[in-house]
Design a protein around this motif. Structure first.
Motif, PDB file in Angstrom:
ATOM      1  N   LYS A 241      28.978  21.294  45.643  1.00 12.20           N
ATOM      2  CA  LYS A 241      29.495  22.599  46.041  1.00 12.20           C
ATOM      3  C   LYS A 241      31.007  22.711  45.816  1.00 12.20           C
ATOM      4  O   LYS A 241      31.501  23.718  45.295  1.00 12.20           O
ATOM      5  CB  LYS A 241      29.169  22.856  47.520  1.00 12.20           C
ATOM      6  CG  LYS A 241      29.797  24.119  48.125  1.00 12.20           C
ATOM      7  CD  LYS A 241      29.379  25.400  47.399  1.00 12.20           C
ATOM      8  CE  LYS A 241      27.969  25.807  47.782  1.00 12.20           C
ATOM      9  NZ  LYS A 241      27.602  27.120  47.206  1.00 12.20           N
ATOM     10  N   LEU A 242      31.770  21.677  46.232  1.00  8.20           N
ATOM     11  CA  LEU A 242      33.217  21.823  46.263  1.00  8.20           C
ATOM     12  C   LEU A 242      33.929  20.546  45.822  1.00  8.20           C
ATOM     13  O   LEU A 242      33.630  19.460  46.307  1.00  8.20           O
ATOM     14  CB  LEU A 242      33.655  22.171  47.693  1.00  8.20           C
ATOM     15  CG  LEU A 242      35.146  22.353  47.960  1.00  8.20           C
ATOM     16  CD1 LEU A 242      35.707  23.518  47.165  1.00  8.20           C
ATOM     17  CD2 LEU A 242      35.392  22.554  49.458  1.00  8.20           C
ATOM     18  N   SER A 243      34.876  20.717  44.913  1.00 15.65           N
ATOM     19  CA  SER A 243      35.771  19.634  44.505  1.00 15.65           C
ATOM     20  C   SER A 243      37.158  19.939  45.063  1.00 15.65           C
ATOM     21  O   SER A 243      37.696  21.021  44.826  1.00 15.65           O
ATOM     22  CB  SER A 243      35.850  19.528  42.976  1.00 15.65           C
ATOM     23  OG  SER A 243      34.587  19.255  42.415  1.00 15.65           O
ATOM     24  N   ILE A 244      37.726  18.994  45.799  1.00 17.88           N
ATOM     25  CA  ILE A 244      39.027  19.182  46.436  1.00 17.88           C
ATOM     26  C   ILE A 244      40.039  18.285  45.744  1.00 17.88           C
ATOM     27  O   ILE A 244      39.818  17.076  45.610  1.00 17.88           O
ATOM     28  CB  ILE A 244      38.959  18.853  47.939  1.00 17.88           C
ATOM     29  CG1 ILE A 244      37.911  19.743  48.623  1.00 17.88           C
ATOM     30  CG2 ILE A 244      40.331  19.018  48.602  1.00 17.88           C
ATOM     31  CD1 ILE A 244      37.519  19.268  50.004  1.00 17.88           C
ATOM     32  N   ILE A 245      41.140  18.886  45.301  1.00 16.82           N
ATOM     33  CA  ILE A 245      42.151  18.153  44.543  1.00 16.82           C
ATOM     34  C   ILE A 245      43.476  18.187  45.307  1.00 16.82           C
ATOM     35  O   ILE A 245      44.000  19.263  45.614  1.00 16.82           O
ATOM     36  CB  ILE A 245      42.340  18.756  43.135  1.00 16.82           C
ATOM     37  CG1 ILE A 245      41.022  18.739  42.364  1.00 16.82           C
ATOM     38  CG2 ILE A 245      43.427  18.004  42.376  1.00 16.82           C
ATOM     39  CD1 ILE A 245      41.063  19.504  41.058  1.00 16.82           C
ATOM     40  N   ILE A 246      43.999  17.005  45.600  1.00 16.74           N
ATOM     41  CA  ILE A 246      45.268  16.881  46.317  1.00 16.74           C
ATOM     42  C   ILE A 246      46.236  16.099  45.435  1.00 16.74           C
ATOM     43  O   ILE A 246      45.975  14.939  45.096  1.00 16.74           O
ATOM     44  CB  ILE A 246      45.077  16.146  47.660  1.00 16.74           C
ATOM     45  CG1 ILE A 246      44.042  16.861  48.524  1.00 16.74           C
ATOM     46  CG2 ILE A 246      46.407  16.024  48.409  1.00 16.74           C
ATOM     47  CD1 ILE A 246      43.594  16.066  49.744  1.00 16.74           C
ATOM     48  N   VAL A 247      47.321  16.743  45.053  1.00 23.13           N
ATOM     49  CA  VAL A 247      48.366  16.066  44.280  1.00 23.13           C
ATOM     50  C   VAL A 247      49.416  15.556  45.259  1.00 23.13           C
ATOM     51  O   VAL A 247      49.993  16.331  46.023  1.00 23.13           O
ATOM     52  CB  VAL A 247      48.998  17.021  43.245  1.00 23.13           C
ATOM     53  CG1 VAL A 247      50.165  16.325  42.539  1.00 23.13           C
ATOM     54  CG2 VAL A 247      47.953  17.453  42.226  1.00 23.13           C
ATOM     55  N   ASN A 248      49.662  14.256  45.228  1.00 23.39           N
ATOM     56  CA  ASN A 248      50.539  13.629  46.220  1.00 23.39           C
ATOM     57  C   ASN A 248      51.799  13.067  45.575  1.00 23.39           C
ATOM     58  O   ASN A 248      51.779  12.549  44.453  1.00 23.39           O
ATOM     59  CB  ASN A 248      49.784  12.481  46.912  1.00 23.39           C
ATOM     60  CG  ASN A 248      50.663  11.730  47.893  1.00 23.39           C
ATOM     61  OD1 ASN A 248      50.980  12.234  48.967  1.00 23.39           O
ATOM     62  ND2 ASN A 248      51.085  10.521  47.514  1.00 23.39           N
TER      63      ASN A 248
ATOM     64  N   VAL B 246      37.337   8.599  48.280  1.00 23.94           N
ATOM     65  CA  VAL B 246      38.199   9.460  47.470  1.00 23.94           C
ATOM     66  C   VAL B 246      38.258   8.917  46.040  1.00 23.94           C
ATOM     67  O   VAL B 246      38.232   7.705  45.805  1.00 23.94           O
ATOM     68  CB  VAL B 246      39.622   9.519  48.073  1.00 23.94           C
ATOM     69  CG1 VAL B 246      40.612  10.161  47.103  1.00 23.94           C
ATOM     70  CG2 VAL B 246      39.603  10.283  49.386  1.00 23.94           C
ATOM     71  N   ILE B 247      38.331   9.837  45.079  1.00 26.79           N
ATOM     72  CA  ILE B 247      38.541   9.470  43.670  1.00 26.79           C
ATOM     73  C   ILE B 247      40.047   9.492  43.428  1.00 26.79           C
ATOM     74  O   ILE B 247      40.681  10.547  43.524  1.00 26.79           O
ATOM     75  CB  ILE B 247      37.823  10.453  42.727  1.00 26.79           C
ATOM     76  CG1 ILE B 247      36.327  10.496  43.044  1.00 26.79           C
ATOM     77  CG2 ILE B 247      38.065  10.071  41.262  1.00 26.79           C
ATOM     78  CD1 ILE B 247      35.597  11.668  42.417  1.00 26.79           C
TER      79      ILE B 247
ATOM     80  N   VAL C  43      42.501  12.490  44.825  1.00 33.23           N
ATOM     81  CA  VAL C  43      43.928  12.375  45.116  1.00 33.23           C
ATOM     82  C   VAL C  43      44.602  11.937  43.818  1.00 33.23           C
ATOM     83  O   VAL C  43      44.292  10.865  43.282  1.00 33.23           O
ATOM     84  CB  VAL C  43      44.226  11.365  46.236  1.00 33.23           C
ATOM     85  CG1 VAL C  43      45.727  11.051  46.281  1.00 33.23           C
ATOM     86  CG2 VAL C  43      43.782  11.913  47.583  1.00 33.23           C
ATOM     87  N   VAL C  44      45.474  12.783  43.308  1.00 35.59           N
ATOM     88  CA  VAL C  44      46.235  12.460  42.106  1.00 35.59           C
ATOM     89  C   VAL C  44      47.647  12.112  42.567  1.00 35.59           C
ATOM     90  O   VAL C  44      48.370  12.970  43.075  1.00 35.59           O
ATOM     91  CB  VAL C  44      46.274  13.638  41.111  1.00 35.59           C
ATOM     92  CG1 VAL C  44      46.930  13.191  39.805  1.00 35.59           C
ATOM     93  CG2 VAL C  44      44.875  14.182  40.854  1.00 35.59           C
ATOM     94  N   ASP C  45      48.015  10.853  42.408  1.00 36.80           N
ATOM     95  CA  ASP C  45      49.335  10.413  42.872  1.00 36.80           C
ATOM     96  C   ASP C  45      50.304  10.400  41.708  1.00 36.80           C
ATOM     97  O   ASP C  45      50.068   9.740  40.694  1.00 36.80           O
ATOM     98  CB  ASP C  45      49.247   9.024  43.499  1.00 36.80           C
ATOM     99  CG  ASP C  45      50.567   8.624  44.132  1.00 36.80           C
ATOM    100  OD1 ASP C  45      50.872   9.118  45.232  1.00 36.80           O
ATOM    101  OD2 ASP C  45      51.322   7.852  43.493  1.00 36.80           O
TER     102      ASP C  45
END
Length: 345
Positions: A2-9, A56-57, A36-38
């Motif tokens: 349903k949902l992909s959540i992307i967090i850029v840190n 988390v990916i 989580v894209v660091d």
């Protein structure tokens, strides 16, 4: 999915931990995946959160590639029907994802949805709903007309203060701090424009989604956005903000009146210069008497939900109170501009 959540840190590991905690509580009844894209943090962000959030990916960049490119890296892998861009310095309520996904399900013409963002003082953030930065709206904002007449449809078209912040509205521009986008809308409008290193990419994306035939909506689901804690506040970033505004203006209004365009450019440069000077002189403020302290209020996360915290902040937003969230098991209290660590734990 349903949902992909992307967090850029970038260098906000404690905010990221709190954000992820709220995300997994909010997504417990939804099929979700979290990225989580660091962007090459120096504070050990990924090493810190990996043991707590193994599902988390993680995408770990070896340099700071910017907000747009980092999100695009995850969008390319995302499997969700909807994709949510979410800042690490946000906190969402336990019902937020379900509520917004339901709205998207019930409104197939919705290309993207934004929410009611509150800062760490409970104050409503006007960038939650904005109009297109057309030449006229940009002129009104830069000239100060929008401040003089904030609730005017004619002069207040940038921040749309004449629209009730507690009601659903179709709007032009949403904020990338919380922006849920229909994946098929991305397929039609394209990914984020990577020429926008930071700032302006959400304006450009909102614009293109609307031009692809979808409607962007403001949905009054309150969340906390500490606003800027994931961004280093220096002159370089102030410069990037105003360069992004110029990039958007040149990209989407290339044939506008030359004189009017020159006025907008001059206003943008002037505002950028003033902001830069304010940042440069900030260290000298320590020599001046501090303003009267405002009230402080701290929530104990062990006895109250994120949903209750956010609703309470929204209710008492006019009380000039800085709110904190204490995580007693960690000995950490997070506020809008301070991380307090109890070294006795």
């Amino acid at each position: 999915m349903k949902l992909s959540i992307i967090i850029v840190n970038y260098n906000v590991k404690y905010f990221l931990e709190q954000c992820l905690d709220s995300v997994f509580l909010a997504g417990k009844n939804l099929p979700i995946e979290v990225f989580v894209v660091d962007n090459c943090s120096s504070d050990g962000s990924t090493e810190y959160v990996k043991p707590m959030f193994p599902d988390v990916i993680y995408i770990e960049n070896q340099e700071n590639v910017g907000f747009s490119k980092a999100n695009n890296q995850a969008i390319a892998q995302a499997r969700g029907e909807y994709i949510l861009l979410l800042n690490p310095d946000t906190v969402i309520g336990e019902n937020s994802l379900t509520d917004v996904c339901r709205f998207m399900d019930e409104n197939p013409q919705a290309g993207a949805v934004g929410v009611k963002m509150l800062d760490g003082y409970g104050q409503f953030l006007p960038e939650s709903k904005r109009g297109f930065p057309s030449p006229w709206n940009s002129f009104c904002k830069m000239s100060g007309l929008s401040k003089l007449f904030p609730y005017s449809k004619r002069f207040g078209g940038y921040h749309l203060k004449y629209l009730d912040k507690n009601r659903i509205h179709p709007v032009d521009i949403l904020a990338g701090a919380f922006m849920m986008v229909r994946k098929e809308a991305i397929e039609k409008s394209g990914y984020l424009d990577e020429r926008f290193f930071m700032y302006g990419e959400d304006i450009d994306w909102s614009y293109r989604i609307a031009r692809s035939g979808y409607t962007n909506y403001y949905f009054p689901e309150p969340i906390i956005h500490y606003k800027g804690e994931s961004t280093k506040k220096d002159i370089k970033y102030v410069k990037r903000f105003y360069e992004a505004m110029l990039l958007f203006f040149n990209k989407h209004y290339p044939h506008s009146n030359r004189f009017f365009k020159s006025v907008i450019r001059l206003a943008i440069v002037a505002c950028g210069t003033i902001s830069g000077l304010q940042k440069a002189t900030k260290p000298f403020k320590a020599f001046f008497p501090a303003r009267k302290a405002i009230k402080e209020f701290t929530f104990d996360k062990s006895v109250i939900s994120y949903e209750q915290i956010i609703r309470t902040m929204d209710q008492y937003s006019g009380e000039k109170t800085r709110f904190g969230i204490r995580h007693p098991e960690k000995g950490i209290t997070i506020t809008s501009n301070e991380i307090i660590i109890d070294n006795t734990i």
